[in-house]
Design an enzyme around this catalytic site. Structure first.
Site, short mmCIF file in Angstrom:
data_model
loop_
_atom_site.label_atom_id
_atom_site.label_comp_id
_atom_site.label_asym_id
_atom_site.label_seq_id
_atom_site.Cartn_x
_atom_site.Cartn_y
_atom_site.Cartn_z
N SER A 62 32.71 77.55 58.55
CA SER A 62 31.52 77.09 57.83
C SER A 62 30.24 77.22 58.65
O SER A 62 29.27 76.50 58.42
CB SER A 62 31.70 75.63 57.38
OG SER A 62 32.83 75.50 56.54
N ARG A 63 30.27 78.15 59.62
CA ARG A 63 29.11 78.41 60.46
C ARG A 63 28.70 77.21 61.32
O ARG A 63 27.58 77.17 61.82
CB ARG A 63 27.90 78.89 59.62
CG ARG A 63 28.10 80.26 58.98
CD ARG A 63 28.39 81.30 60.06
NE ARG A 63 28.39 82.67 59.57
CZ ARG A 63 29.48 83.38 59.32
NH1 ARG A 63 30.67 82.83 59.46
NH2 ARG A 63 29.39 84.63 58.93
N LEU A 64 29.59 76.27 61.50
CA LEU A 64 29.32 75.13 62.39
C LEU A 64 29.91 75.45 63.77
O LEU A 64 30.86 74.82 64.24
CB LEU A 64 29.92 73.84 61.82
CG LEU A 64 29.24 73.35 60.53
CD1 LEU A 64 29.93 72.12 59.99
CD2 LEU A 64 27.76 73.07 60.78
#
Length: 228
Positions: free
Chosen positions: A198-200
C-alpha cells in the site's frame, strides 16, 4: 498522448510490494556502514546484475543537476568511492560543487539506499592502487577517452584506443592518467528504504547530527524514520 490497445497507461504501471517484508528500528544495525554491508551482501547473494551500480547525482556551480549510473568500487566508514576522469562532467561538477547524492536501486529486492554527502578526492596512492587492479583494456580505455568531450564518431574512439595500446606496448604496469582518480562521497545521511504494501514503505535514515551542513565535520549519528 493516449495509450490504446493492450498496453497499460503509465498511471496504471505499478507493482504491489510484499506485505511480509519490512525494516524496523530493531532490525537496523548500529551504524550505517554495517547496515549497508548487510544489504549489499544480500544483493550479491541474490545475483542481481551490476550489484554495485549506483546513480550519482551532482550539480554544477550554478546548481544545475545531472545524474548518471556509475560503479561503486570501495566503501568503508569514511564513505563511498568511485573512480573517473576528473575532466568528465561529473568530475568537473564534483570539484566545482562538492556535494552529491547516491542511489542504489535494488528494485528486485524492493530496496533502495539513498546517500547524500560531501565529495572529496581520494589520495593519489589510493587511485594508483585501484587503477593497477583494473583489466588492461580498461586501463587503456582511460587513456584513450577524453570522457564527456564531444567526439566526431566511433572511429575516433577506436583510433584513440589503438594509439594508447601502441604507446603502452610492453609497459607494465600502465600508470593512471594524471587527470583520472577517485572521488569519495562522505555521507551526511544514509537512508535505507524497504518497500511495503500500500505504498507505506519503511524509510530509516542515519543522519549525522551536529555537523555543519555541507561539511565533513564530525557529529553524532541519529536514526530517524521518514514518512513514505
Amino acid at each position: 498522448m493516449t495509450v490504446t490497445g493492450d498496453t497499460p497507461g503509465l498511471a496504471g504501471m505499478r507493482n504491489e510490494y510484499a506485505a511480509d517484508l519490512g525494516l524496523s528500528e530493531a532490525d537496523l544495525a548500529a551504524d550505517w556502514h554495517t547496515q549497508f554491508a548487510r544489504w549489499f551482501a544480500d544483493v550479491v547473494a541474490a545475483r542481481l546484475p551490476e550489484p554495485n551500480a549506483m546513480i550519482l547525482g551532482t550539480a554544477d556551480a550554478l546548481g544545475r543537476p545531472s545524474g548518471r549510473t556509475v560503479l561503486l568500487k570501495q566503501y568503508d566508514t569514511e564513505g563511498f568511492v568511485l573512480f573517473t576522469n576528473h575532466g568528465s562532467r561529473k568530475g568537473v561538477e564534483a570539484l566545482a560543487n562538492p556535494y552529491a547524492s547516491l542511489v542504489f536501486p535494488w528494485f528486485a529486492m524492493q530496496r533502495q539506499v539513498v546517500v547524500a554527502g560531501r565529495i572529496e578526492p581520494v589520495d593519489r596512492a589510493e587511485t594508483e592502487a585501484y587503477y593497477a587492479s583494473r583489466p588492461r583494456g580498461s586501463q587503456l580505455g582511460a587513456w584513450a577517452s577524453a570522457q564527456s568531450r564531444v567526439v566526431p564518431d566511433r572511429a575516433a574512439l577506436d583510433a584513440g584506443y589503438r594509439a594508447a595500446a601502441e604507446r603502452f606496448a610492453g609497459v607494465e604496469p600502465i600508470p593512471a592518467p594524471p587527470d583520472w582518480g577517485g572521488l569519495r562521497v562522505r555521507p551526511e545521511t544514509v537512508e535505507f528504504w524497504q518497500g511495503r504494501a500500500s505504498r507505506l514503505h519503511d524509510r530509516l535514515r542515519f543522519r549525522r547530527a551536529g555537523a555543519s551542513p555541507g561539511t565533513a565535520d564530525d557529529g553524532e549519528w541519529v536514526v530517524e524514520r521518514l514518512a513514505p
